[in-house]
Design an enzyme around this catalytic site. Structure first.
Site, PDB file in Angstrom:
ATOM      1  N   LYS A   1      38.656  57.639  52.604  1.00  0.00           N
ATOM      2  CA  LYS A   1      38.549  56.259  53.080  1.00  0.00           C
ATOM      3  C   LYS A   1      39.652  55.910  54.062  1.00  0.00           C
ATOM      4  O   LYS A   1      39.435  55.137  54.994  1.00  0.00           O
ATOM      5  CB  LYS A   1      38.538  55.291  51.893  1.00  0.00           C
ATOM      6  CG  LYS A   1      37.203  55.325  51.161  1.00  0.00           C
ATOM      7  CD  LYS A   1      37.233  54.571  49.848  1.00  0.00           C
ATOM      8  CE  LYS A   1      35.944  54.828  49.068  1.00  0.00           C
ATOM      9  NZ  LYS A   1      36.033  54.339  47.689  1.00  0.00           N
TER      10      LYS A   1
ATOM     11  N   LYS B   1      20.341  66.524  50.920  1.00  0.00           N
ATOM     12  CA  LYS B   1      19.711  65.634  49.940  1.00  0.00           C
ATOM     13  C   LYS B   1      19.463  64.262  50.557  1.00  0.00           C
ATOM     14  O   LYS B   1      20.021  63.918  51.583  1.00  0.00           O
ATOM     15  CB  LYS B   1      20.654  65.454  48.742  1.00  0.00           C
ATOM     16  CG  LYS B   1      20.916  66.707  47.969  1.00  0.00           C
ATOM     17  CD  LYS B   1      21.717  66.418  46.705  1.00  0.00           C
ATOM     18  CE  LYS B   1      23.072  65.802  47.002  1.00  0.00           C
ATOM     19  NZ  LYS B   1      23.808  65.461  45.782  1.00  0.00           N
TER      20      LYS B   1
ATOM     21  N   LYS C   1      22.310  57.600  50.853  1.00  0.00           N
ATOM     22  CA  LYS C   1      22.320  56.182  51.182  1.00  0.00           C
ATOM     23  C   LYS C   1      22.568  55.936  52.664  1.00  0.00           C
ATOM     24  O   LYS C   1      21.994  55.052  53.259  1.00  0.00           O
ATOM     25  CB  LYS C   1      23.427  55.470  50.389  1.00  0.00           C
ATOM     26  CG  LYS C   1      22.912  54.869  49.102  1.00  0.00           C
ATOM     27  CD  LYS C   1      23.979  54.013  48.432  1.00  0.00           C
ATOM     28  CE  LYS C   1      23.461  53.536  47.078  1.00  0.00           C
ATOM     29  NZ  LYS C   1      24.471  52.888  46.268  1.00  0.00           N
TER      30      LYS C   1
END
Ligand code: TRP
Length: 347
Positions: free
Chosen positions: A128, A210, A213
């Protein structure tokens, strides 16, 4: 060496204490098929076997999303989607993190036991910082401490989470043990939990990785997608001109279409296309049309149910209030033990 809880469980009709399960869902983004077959199905199964606390992590989202204008709508959506998938607010405590104020108190105590060095080493923190170097706030650094507070506030033993949360769980064990060692045994050691050893992998429609989001939205099927979008996404999935030899191995992108089909189509349908493939007379247009229709049949009821729940704002408020009551009760009991163990019960 965990302390037995003397509280009544959150579920109805149960007189014996069951093991406690806790997990958190961030209110960012829409749920997709990967979330459904990964996390959601675990939760739904667990609600009958354990005392479950499922929480919308709205405070965690403040570490990266300080603008709260969309927060309420996002919280509502996460709740509605989870209920539409089968989570029963009567069986579990389904609540919002910010409604349980004891979380903040326990977070503060735990912060005194969390060292800057170990927090700075956390992978999610480093990621982050790299992504957003202008907002490296203390909340971001202590994100795993807040997550620990969420979990041990209910003295949970099991935490159903994905692989990406393993380091946070390890830190939760460290902090729980440190507290126990310093002030006396209050908390069990929380463990990551999964029913199936190898998690169901839900491949993306572009044959790369996969469903996710944030990445390539056209290759991910969301539980909120319209019938038309579902059909469009499925029909776009990569195929080729088909096998030329009988019983040939499938290329990855074809295998993925079959994997998706196995999740939502009947075994007979899957078998028929397997046979067609093995006999070299498969028509990928038909395969995708069938998959698209079965996907629509699977997703549409969930989407419609979600929309109905979202329409009923009063109902959602009721659910949140009831969830908060259950969570507050459990949190209150734990915090009494915590304050007593720490010697903060002056009168
Ligand atoms: N950090 C978790 C995630 O990103 C969400 C979360 C917050 C959580 N509190 C939790 C998960 C407690 C498990 C237990 O997905």
């Amino acid at each position: 060496m965990e302390k037995k809880r003397d509280s009544t469980p959150a579920g109805p009709n149960e007189s014996v204490s069951r093991q406690i399960v806790m997990s958190g869902i961030r209110p960012t983004g829409f749920l997709h098929l990967g979330n459904y077959f990964g996390a959601m199905r675990n939760y739904i199964k667990m609600q009958d076997e354990f005392d479950c606390f499922f929480m919308v992590a709205d405070l965690h989202s403040l570490t990266t999303h300080p603008d709260t204008r969309e927060l309420k709508a996002n919280v509502h959506r996460v709740l509605a989607e989870n209920i539409a998938c089968g989570l029963d607010p009567e069986k579990v405590a389904l609540y919002c993190q910010s409604q349980v104020h004891e979380t903040a108190e326990l977070y503060l105590y735990l912060n005194m036991m969390a060292y800057k060095g170990e927090l700075e080493k956390t992978t999610t923190f480093k990621d982050k910082v790299r992504l957003n170097p202008e907002n490296v706030n203390a909340g971001l650094l202590t994100y795993p401490v807040l997550q620990t507070a969420d979990i041990i506030l209910h003295r949970a033993s099991y935490v159903p989470v994905g692989k990406d949360q393993e380091q946070h769980l390890e830190m939760a064990r460290t902090f729980a043990n440190r507290f126990n060692h310093r002030y006396g045994e209050v908390f069990p050691e929380p463990q990551a939990f999964n029913y199936n050893q190898n998690l169901v992998k839900v491949p993306s429609l572009d044959g790369a990785g996969k469903m996710s989001k944030s990445e390539n939205q056209m290759a991910t099927l969301y539980l909120a997608d319209s019938d038309e979008i579902i059909r469009k996404k499925v029909m776009k999935a990569k195929t080729d001109s088909g096998p030329t030899e009988k019983n040939a191995p499938k290329p990855d992108y074809i295998e993925n279409i079959f994997l998706l089909m196995k999740l939502v189509s009947s075994p007979a349908t899957v078998q028929q296309f397997e046979d067609d493939y093995n006999n070299c007379n498969i028509r990928y247009g038909d395969l995708k049309k069938q998959l698209a229709e079965d996907m629509v049949s699977f997703i549409a009821p969930i989407r419609n149910k979600t929309d109905a729940i979202l329409q009923d704002e009063k109902g959602l408020e009721q659910i949140m209030r009831k969830g908060a009551e259950k969570a507050n009760k459990s949190a209150g009991e734990t915090m009494k033990l915590v304050r007593a163990a720490m010697g903060l019960n002056y009168f």
